[in-house]
Design a protein around this motif. Structure first.
Motif, PDB file in Angstrom:
ATOM      1  N   ASN A   9       1.782   6.730  15.735  1.00 55.58           N
ATOM      2  CA  ASN A   9       1.407   5.701  14.643  1.00 55.58           C
ATOM      3  C   ASN A   9       0.840   7.393  13.880  1.00 55.58           C
ATOM      4  N   VAL A  10       0.010   8.537  14.462  1.00 60.06           N
ATOM      5  CA  VAL A  10      -0.304   9.409  13.719  1.00 60.06           C
ATOM      6  C   VAL A  10       0.912   9.781  12.863  1.00 60.06           C
ATOM      7  N   GLN A  11       2.165  10.320  13.407  1.00 61.04           N
ATOM      8  CA  GLN A  11       3.566  10.693  12.998  1.00 61.04           C
ATOM      9  C   GLN A  11       3.407  10.276  11.526  1.00 61.04           C
ATOM     10  N   LEU A  12       4.048   8.738  11.802  1.00 62.97           N
ATOM     11  CA  LEU A  12       4.173   7.479  10.860  1.00 62.97           C
ATOM     12  C   LEU A  12       3.153   7.016   9.983  1.00 62.97           C
ATOM     13  N   ILE A  13       1.749   7.607   9.857  1.00 59.54           N
ATOM     14  CA  ILE A  13       0.766   7.208   8.515  1.00 59.54           C
ATOM     15  C   ILE A  13       0.841   8.563   8.227  1.00 59.54           C
TER      16      ILE A  13
ATOM     17  N   ASP B 258       4.421  11.579   1.378  1.00 65.63           N
ATOM     18  CA  ASP B 258       5.058  11.363   0.661  1.00 65.63           C
ATOM     19  C   ASP B 258       4.135  10.384  -0.476  1.00 65.63           C
ATOM     20  N   PHE B 259       2.938   9.193  -0.725  1.00 62.55           N
ATOM     21  CA  PHE B 259       2.545   9.503  -1.200  1.00 62.55           C
ATOM     22  C   PHE B 259       2.105  10.916  -2.158  1.00 62.55           C
ATOM     23  N   ALA B 260       0.917  11.412  -1.627  1.00 63.67           N
ATOM     24  CA  ALA B 260       0.547  12.274  -2.538  1.00 63.67           C
ATOM     25  C   ALA B 260       1.719  13.139  -3.296  1.00 63.67           C
TER      26      ALA B 260
ATOM     27  N   HIS C 282       0.790  -1.222  -0.019  1.00 61.25           N
ATOM     28  CA  HIS C 282      -0.517  -0.781   0.341  1.00 61.25           C
ATOM     29  C   HIS C 282       0.897   0.714   0.313  1.00 61.25           C
ATOM     30  N   PRO C 283       0.543   2.081  -0.586  1.00 59.38           N
ATOM     31  CA  PRO C 283       1.147   3.480  -0.897  1.00 59.38           C
ATOM     32  C   PRO C 283       1.270   4.466   0.208  1.00 59.38           C
ATOM     33  N   ALA C 284      -0.109   3.925   0.767  1.00 53.97           N
ATOM     34  CA  ALA C 284       0.248   5.131   2.305  1.00 53.97           C
ATOM     35  C   ALA C 284      -0.421   5.328   2.911  1.00 53.97           C
TER      36      ALA C 284
END
Length: 280
Positions: free
Chosen positions: A121-125, A131-133, A45-47
């Protein structure tokens, strides 16, 4: 007008997300569009992160020392990230055939990105979505990416179901992701089911027993469910109702193209017809 580069499919378990995501993909391909569909559980998954653990550098060193005989395997499969390391433990096992003893897998799982503290979690996600965008904006093709359920569901599974965070933080988490993807001109399709209890019972009857047992355990033995003393199928439905309430509130606040799609009667043809109109 900005080209649409992203379509998000959301809804509760059993609402028909996979079916709708596949239909959207088919309809767009029928229109001659280039499409990439990422369904729930995709290890590439890219995001989002699926089956990946995060270790700060010091903790990673402890892991290597604890499991000295697997040091090289762990080291060569981890990637450096920020101030730590990412370990794609599910890929190691399922795609690369790396055999790790259960106790090591358990150890690594305890630092899964959906098991670590909420703020981490919030920071990593959030960074992953950034990065994806950026990657999408840097490519010149017109490919439309479709995500099934990682935009609202995953943050709320973490923030509400697992960690029982204050409402404001859960709302901000998703709204921030919405801001990050703004330039991709996203479309959000939320699949509504009027009777949550019926929907969940349907999912339970159609899926393997391990799924429902794991799901009920996850929804009632931590976070919101545990705080409220909810138990069993009934308790799980109560947590799902809370989740739905928060999801509809977030849906209302999101600044993007969005559609609330009623799929209560599971009528595939009617659903397809609605989607064709939405995607015209």
């Amino acid at each position: 007008m900005m080209a649409r580069r992203l379509i998000l499919i959301e809804g509760l378990p059993g609402s028909g997300k996979s079916t709708v995501a596949e239909m959207v993909s088919e309809i767009l391909k029928g229109q001659g569009k280039e499409v990439q569909l990422f369904q729930e559980g995709n290890l590439d998954h890219p995001a989002d992160y699926e089956g990946v653990s995060f270790y700060y550098a010091g903790d990673f060193e402890v892991l290597l020392k604890t499991h000295e005989e697997y040091r090289e395997i762990l080291k060569s499969n981890a990637t450096v990230h920020d101030q730590g390391f990412l370990i794609p433990y599910r890929k190691m096992k399922e795609q690369w055939g790396i055999k790790l003893p259960d106790h090591i897998v358990q150890d690594i799982f305890s630092r899964d990105i959906y098991e670590i503290p909420f703020e981490e979690n919030v920071q990593l996600i959030t960074e992953k979505w950034q990065d994806f965008a950026q990657n999408v904006l840097n490519t010149n093709d017109d490919c439309i990416t479709i995500f099934e359920c990682c935009f609202i569901q995953n943050p709320l599974t973490m923030g509400l179901v697992k960690c029982n965070q204050p409402k404001e933080q859960n709302v901000q988490y998703v709204l921030e992701l919405g801001r990050i993807i703004h330039a991709l001109n996203p479309l959000l399709i939320y699949i509504d089911q009027k009777d949550i209890s019926y929907t969940f019972d349907k999912a339970v009857s159609e899926r393997p027993k391990e799924w429902s047992e794991g799901f009920i355990n996850y929804y009632t033995n931590q976070g919101l469910g545990q705080t409220q003393g909810y138990q069993g199928v009934e308790g799980t439905v109560q947590v799902l109702q809370e989740r739905k309430k928060l999801e509809s509130e977030i849906f209302g606040l999101l600044q993007m193209d969005k559609v609330w799609l009623d799929n209560s009667d599971y009528d595939r043809e009617a659903c397809r017809h609605k989607l064709e109109k939405i995607l015209e």
